[in-house]
Structure formats: structure tokens, C-alpha cells
Design a protein around this motif. Structure first.
Motif, PDB file in Angstrom:
ATOM      1  N   ILE A 235       0.677  -1.653   0.202  1.00  0.00           N
ATOM      2  CA  ILE A 235      -0.078   0.117   0.233  1.00  0.00           C
ATOM      3  C   ILE A 235       0.786   1.381  -0.476  1.00  0.00           C
ATOM      4  N   LEU A 236       0.803   2.232  -1.132  1.00  0.00           N
ATOM      5  CA  LEU A 236       1.342   3.082  -0.868  1.00  0.00           C
ATOM      6  C   LEU A 236       1.078   4.494   0.092  1.00  0.00           C
ATOM      7  N   PHE A 237      -0.841   4.395  -0.006  1.00  0.00           N
ATOM      8  CA  PHE A 237      -0.523   5.794   1.108  1.00  0.00           C
ATOM      9  C   PHE A 237      -2.380   5.061   0.900  1.00  0.00           C
ATOM     10  N   ILE A 238      -2.890   6.286   2.000  1.00  0.00           N
ATOM     11  CA  ILE A 238      -3.927   6.349   2.082  1.00  0.00           C
ATOM     12  C   ILE A 238      -5.090   7.222   1.851  1.00  0.00           C
ATOM     13  N   VAL A 239      -5.945   7.822   0.898  1.00  0.00           N
ATOM     14  CA  VAL A 239      -6.073   9.160   0.980  1.00  0.00           C
ATOM     15  C   VAL A 239      -7.638   8.893   1.677  1.00  0.00           C
ATOM     16  N   LYS A 250       3.172  18.977   7.528  1.00  0.00           N
ATOM     17  CA  LYS A 250       3.719  18.480   6.498  1.00  0.00           C
ATOM     18  C   LYS A 250       3.646  16.770   7.658  1.00  0.00           C
ATOM     19  N   ILE A 251       3.432  15.522   6.536  1.00  0.00           N
ATOM     20  CA  ILE A 251       3.220  14.112   7.188  1.00  0.00           C
ATOM     21  C   ILE A 251       4.761  13.973   8.347  1.00  0.00           C
ATOM     22  N   ASN A 252       4.236  13.421   9.303  1.00  0.00           N
ATOM     23  CA  ASN A 252       5.528  12.727   9.512  1.00  0.00           C
ATOM     24  C   ASN A 252       5.148  11.510  10.816  1.00  0.00           C
ATOM     25  N   SER A 253       5.314  11.378  11.624  1.00  0.00           N
ATOM     26  CA  SER A 253       5.318   9.719  12.271  1.00  0.00           C
ATOM     27  C   SER A 253       3.644   9.906  12.545  1.00  0.00           C
ATOM     28  N   ARG A 254       3.227  10.291  12.720  1.00  0.00           N
ATOM     29  CA  ARG A 254       1.581  10.988  13.239  1.00  0.00           C
ATOM     30  C   ARG A 254       0.763   9.828  12.456  1.00  0.00           C
ATOM     31  N   TYR A 255       1.074  10.686  11.711  1.00  0.00           N
ATOM     32  CA  TYR A 255       0.345  10.558  10.078  1.00  0.00           C
ATOM     33  C   TYR A 255       0.336   9.128   9.200  1.00  0.00           C
ATOM     34  N   LEU A 256       1.120   8.028  10.235  1.00  0.00           N
ATOM     35  CA  LEU A 256       1.545   6.578   9.180  1.00  0.00           C
ATOM     36  C   LEU A 256       0.736   5.519   9.974  1.00  0.00           C
ATOM     37  N   TYR A 257      -0.115   5.340   9.277  1.00  0.00           N
ATOM     38  CA  TYR A 257      -1.372   4.194   9.567  1.00  0.00           C
ATOM     39  C   TYR A 257      -0.135   2.438   9.587  1.00  0.00           C
ATOM     40  N   LEU A 258      -0.201   2.457  11.157  1.00  0.00           N
ATOM     41  CA  LEU A 258       0.164   0.793  11.677  1.00  0.00           C
ATOM     42  C   LEU A 258       2.220   1.219  10.854  1.00  0.00           C
ATOM     43  N   ASP A 259       1.885   2.254  11.177  1.00  0.00           N
ATOM     44  CA  ASP A 259       3.407   2.962  11.369  1.00  0.00           C
ATOM     45  C   ASP A 259       4.270   2.733  10.828  1.00  0.00           C
ATOM     46  N   ILE A 261       1.920   3.314   6.965  1.00  0.00           N
ATOM     47  CA  ILE A 261       1.382   3.555   5.808  1.00  0.00           C
ATOM     48  C   ILE A 261       1.289   5.647   5.933  1.00  0.00           C
ATOM     49  N   PRO A 262       1.401   5.908   5.190  1.00  0.00           N
ATOM     50  CA  PRO A 262       0.893   7.553   4.511  1.00  0.00           C
ATOM     51  C   PRO A 262      -0.460   7.788   5.001  1.00  0.00           C
ATOM     52  N   VAL A 263      -1.259   8.416   5.622  1.00  0.00           N
ATOM     53  CA  VAL A 263      -2.392   9.415   5.438  1.00  0.00           C
ATOM     54  C   VAL A 263      -2.518  10.242   5.494  1.00  0.00           C
ATOM     55  N   PHE A 264      -2.873  10.470   4.023  1.00  0.00           N
ATOM     56  CA  PHE A 264      -3.351  11.807   3.628  1.00  0.00           C
ATOM     57  C   PHE A 264      -4.610  12.355   3.900  1.00  0.00           C
ATOM     58  N   LEU A 265      -5.037  13.255   4.688  1.00  0.00           N
ATOM     59  CA  LEU A 265      -6.632  14.169   4.212  1.00  0.00           C
ATOM     60  C   LEU A 265      -6.840  15.707   4.079  1.00  0.00           C
ATOM     61  N   THR A 266      -7.850  14.945   2.662  1.00  0.00           N
ATOM     62  CA  THR A 266      -8.818  16.259   2.273  1.00  0.00           C
ATOM     63  C   THR A 266      -9.485  16.501   1.858  1.00  0.00           C
ATOM     64  N   ALA A 267     -10.457  17.668   2.738  1.00  0.00           N
ATOM     65  CA  ALA A 267     -12.079  18.193   2.212  1.00  0.00           C
ATOM     66  C   ALA A 267     -12.586  19.020   2.994  1.00  0.00           C
ATOM     67  N   GLN A 268     -11.403  19.716   1.440  1.00  0.00           N
ATOM     68  CA  GLN A 268     -11.791  21.373   1.099  1.00  0.00           C
ATOM     69  C   GLN A 268     -11.865  21.312   0.086  1.00  0.00           C
ATOM     70  N   LEU A 304       5.602   6.472  -3.198  1.00  0.00           N
ATOM     71  CA  LEU A 304       5.364   7.461  -3.205  1.00  0.00           C
ATOM     72  C   LEU A 304       6.786   8.357  -3.737  1.00  0.00           C
ATOM     73  N   LYS A 305       6.398   9.781  -4.178  1.00  0.00           N
ATOM     74  CA  LYS A 305       7.600  10.599  -4.636  1.00  0.00           C
ATOM     75  C   LYS A 305       7.431  11.977  -3.526  1.00  0.00           C
ATOM     76  N   ASN A 306       6.247  13.003  -3.994  1.00  0.00           N
ATOM     77  CA  ASN A 306       5.661  14.538  -3.388  1.00  0.00           C
ATOM     78  C   ASN A 306       4.483  14.422  -3.282  1.00  0.00           C
ATOM     79  N   ALA A 307       4.238  15.147  -2.445  1.00  0.00           N
ATOM     80  CA  ALA A 307       2.379  15.525  -1.797  1.00  0.00           C
ATOM     81  C   ALA A 307       1.988  16.841  -1.634  1.00  0.00           C
ATOM     82  N   TYR A 308       1.220  17.587  -2.616  1.00  0.00           N
ATOM     83  CA  TYR A 308       1.446  18.873  -2.785  1.00  0.00           C
ATOM     84  C   TYR A 308       0.075  19.049  -2.343  1.00  0.00           C
ATOM     85  N   ARG A 309      -0.323  19.958  -1.783  1.00  0.00           N
ATOM     86  CA  ARG A 309      -1.826  20.969  -0.946  1.00  0.00           C
ATOM     87  C   ARG A 309      -2.022  22.076  -2.049  1.00  0.00           C
ATOM     88  N   LEU A 310      -3.073  21.949  -2.774  1.00  0.00           N
ATOM     89  CA  LEU A 310      -3.065  22.959  -4.009  1.00  0.00           C
ATOM     90  C   LEU A 310      -4.048  24.058  -3.784  1.00  0.00           C
TER      91      LEU A 310
END
Length: 326
Positions: A235-239, A250-259, A261-268, A304-310
Motif C-alpha cells: 500500500i503506497l498511501f491512504i487518502v 507536513k506528514i510525520n510519524s503521527r500520520y503513518l497508519y500501522l506505523d 502507511i502515509p495517510v493524507f486528509l483532504t476535505a476542502q 510515493l515521491k511528493n504530495a502537495y496541497r494546492l
């Protein structure tokens, strides 16, 4: 009107056959959520320009970006179970560019259930199935990456009716029994992305009360077992989405699922809830996530290379900030 996701599957075949996406060393996906088209019909005066906001986001997407393979909207397309047709009409019109269409997939949020527990509007205009596995690749072209669109349930904020988590359990069963999922799991070279409306039950997404806008404990158990069954290395990541006012740093260890998998949250994605931001222009946003590989010739081994909030100025439909979050 043809269903949005069905049309997008056909458009994806054309998109991945373009020169830049046949065997890409780098490609990208745009993720957004919570457009809530129809929220402007509420009595709340702050919702007056609701549809304008969503349109501005779509107009800001760079149609000339040849790394962009598709867009995923992670639920709450309409508002309180209606206005789904409006969402689809707007989306199709603005994603239909002169030279090509951008494949645009939409999943199920909790609002699709509100007033419409059978998801009749979603199934009429978006997809006959409320879960799906979108393979970005074909036999000859496209990156070997698949996106699992997981219905986390509704109408409650935690995805659990009476705390049971039966909807997400049913969703997982439906996905695991699908031919697309079985093909993806069988091919060990395919990497996986999970797009889901309600966030996992991670401390960083804790609300008030604690179950507010994240999976209830029973739903979380089903989801964790599902992820472990796939394997965290695939699994590359979860959105995820759902928490409208949440500005992710910016993603840090708090956003790693099961320590891991990066988890991103976008809801705007256009809803009229107040979003706290240092720049008043950037109330609405979406994520552009890039993946890359050193083995483009075989179309595998993507990372996973980069992630941006636009951040988008809704008055000009222009991106005013590109913030690196990974």
C-alpha cells in the motif's frame, strides 16, 4: 446521462495511452473530497457561493499536466443525499477539455446516505457499485497501481449505525470478491492506494467526542484487518476526507497508519464550512500526489515521491499556494 465512473473508466484507457503515461517514470493523481454541491440551498447564508467554490477548484486543475492520470473525489458529492446529478453535470462539463477528458472518479461519503439510505442517487448518476477497484494500468500501458475506492458507510459521522460497522464490513467483502481486486492481489508487482471518506481511528484524527469524524472501533477493526490482509508493503498511501476544517501539516510519524502507511486528509473540496488558514484566499484546496519509479520500462515498483496541497482562490480559479506535505 451516462454514469460518471463508467465514463471515466473508458476515458482512463485513452489517458494512459498518451505518450507521457504509457510507461511513466513519474505520474500524479489529484485527490479531493466534500464538494457538497447543493449546500448552497441551506438557509445558512455562508453557503451562498457553494457551487462557485467547487467550480473554481475544477477550473484550477491544470489540464496540460501530462503527468496527471486521473482525479478522485472521496465522497459527499451532494448534500444530504441529493444534488448528486448537479455534481455530475458540473464535473463533466469542466473536466471535458478541448483535447481530452480527465478521468474523474467519485466515491461514497456519509452524506450520500442521508435521506437516501439505498444510495439511489449515487447509483443512478455515479456508479452502480458503491465500492470499486480502479486499475490505472492495462495490458500494455499505464503504471501498475490500483486505487481501491472503499465505502466507509453512513449516515453517521463515524460510519457506524449503532456502532456495528456493518457497512464497511460489507464493503470490504464486496471488494475482496470482485474480479478486479483478485487480479490486483494476484499480481505482486501492482501497488495499491486506498481512498476512503471517513478517516481511520488514529489519534491524530481524534475529534470531540472521540468518535467524531473518524471510524468507530468496530469499523476500525474491519479496516485494519483488511489492510493487514493486503500487506502494508503493497500500500503506497491512504487518502481520506470528511473533516472539513482539518488543515494537515507536513506528514510525520503521527500520520503513518500501522506505523508505515502515509495517510493524507483532504476535505476542502468546496463545502462552506469555515476553514482556518493564514491566507483568506486559500479556503479551498485539493492534493496532488506524485509517484515515481526507476523501472518505468516494466511499469512497476512505484513509490510515493511528493504530495502537495494546492490552495485555490475561488474568485480567480487560480492556485495561489502549493504547499509540500510530503
Amino acid at each position: 446521462m451516462a454514469k460518471l465512473n463508467s465514463e471515466s473508466k473508458n476515458e482512463l484507457k485513452t489517458r494512459r495511452a498518451t505518450a507521457a503515461l504509457r510507461k511513466p517514470s513519474v505520474f500524479s493523481i489529484i485527490f479531493l473530497g466534500d464538494a457538497h454541491v447543493g449546500m448552497d440551498q441551506r438557509l445558512n447564508p455562508t453557503c451562498k457561493y457553494r457551487i462557485k467554490n467547487y467550480k473554481a477548484i475544477l477550473k484550477s486543475i491544470n489540464s496540460n499536466d501530462n503527468t496527471l492520470i486521473s482525479v478522485f473525489h472521496g465522497g459527499d458529492e451532494g448534500d444530504k443525499g441529493v444534488y448528486v446529478q448537479n455534481f455530475v453535470s458540473i464535473t463533466k462539463k469542466l473536466m471535458n477539455r478541448k483535447h481530452y477528458r480527465i478521468p474523474y472518479f467519485a466515491g461514497v461519503g456519509n452524506h450520500e446516505y442521508q435521506g437516501d439510505p439505498s444510495l439511489s442517487e449515487y447509483k443512478k448518476y455515479i456508479s452502480s457499485s458503491d465500492n470499486d477497484v480502479i486499475r490505472l494500468y492495462g495490458s500494455n500501458y499505464g503504471p501498475k497501481v490500483a486505487v481501491i475506492m472503499l465505502n466507509t458507510g453512513g449516515p453517521s459521522d463515524s460510519g457506524c449505525k449503532n456502532g456495528s460497522g456493518t457497512i464497511i464490513a460489507s464493503s470490504i467483502s464486496e471488494i475482496k470478491n470482485s474480479a478486479a481486486y483478485k487480479a490486483v492481489i494476484k499480481d505482486k508487482t501492482v501497488k495499491i492506494i486506498i481512498d476512503m471518506h471517513i478517516p481511520p481511528r488514529m489519534p491524530v484524527f481524534r475529534g470531540n467526542p472521540p468518535t467524531h469524524h473518524r471510524l468507530c472501533s468496530n469499523a476500525e477493526t474491519h479496516f485494519k484487518n483488511f489492510v493487514n490482509g493486503i500487506g502494508t508493503n503493497r500500500i503506497l498511501f491512504i487518502v481520506t476526507h470528511h473533516k472539513h476544517g482539518y488543515i494537515q501539516p507536513k506528514i510525520n510519524s503521527r500520520y503513518l497508519y500501522l506505523d508505515k502507511i502515509p495517510v493524507f486528509l483532504t476535505a476542502q473540496g468546496g463545502n462552506c464550512d469555515k476553514v482556518l488558514s493564514s491566507d483568506k484566499r486559500s479556503k479551498y484546496s485539493y492534493y496532488k500526489i506524485e509517484m515515481s519509479t526507476n523501472t518505468a520500462s516494466s511499469r512497476d515498483n512505484y513509490k510515493l515521491k511528493n504530495a502537495y496541497r494546492l490552495d485555490v482562490d475561488v474568485n480567480t480559479s487560480k492556485v495561489v499556494k502549493a504547499i509540500t506535505i510530503y
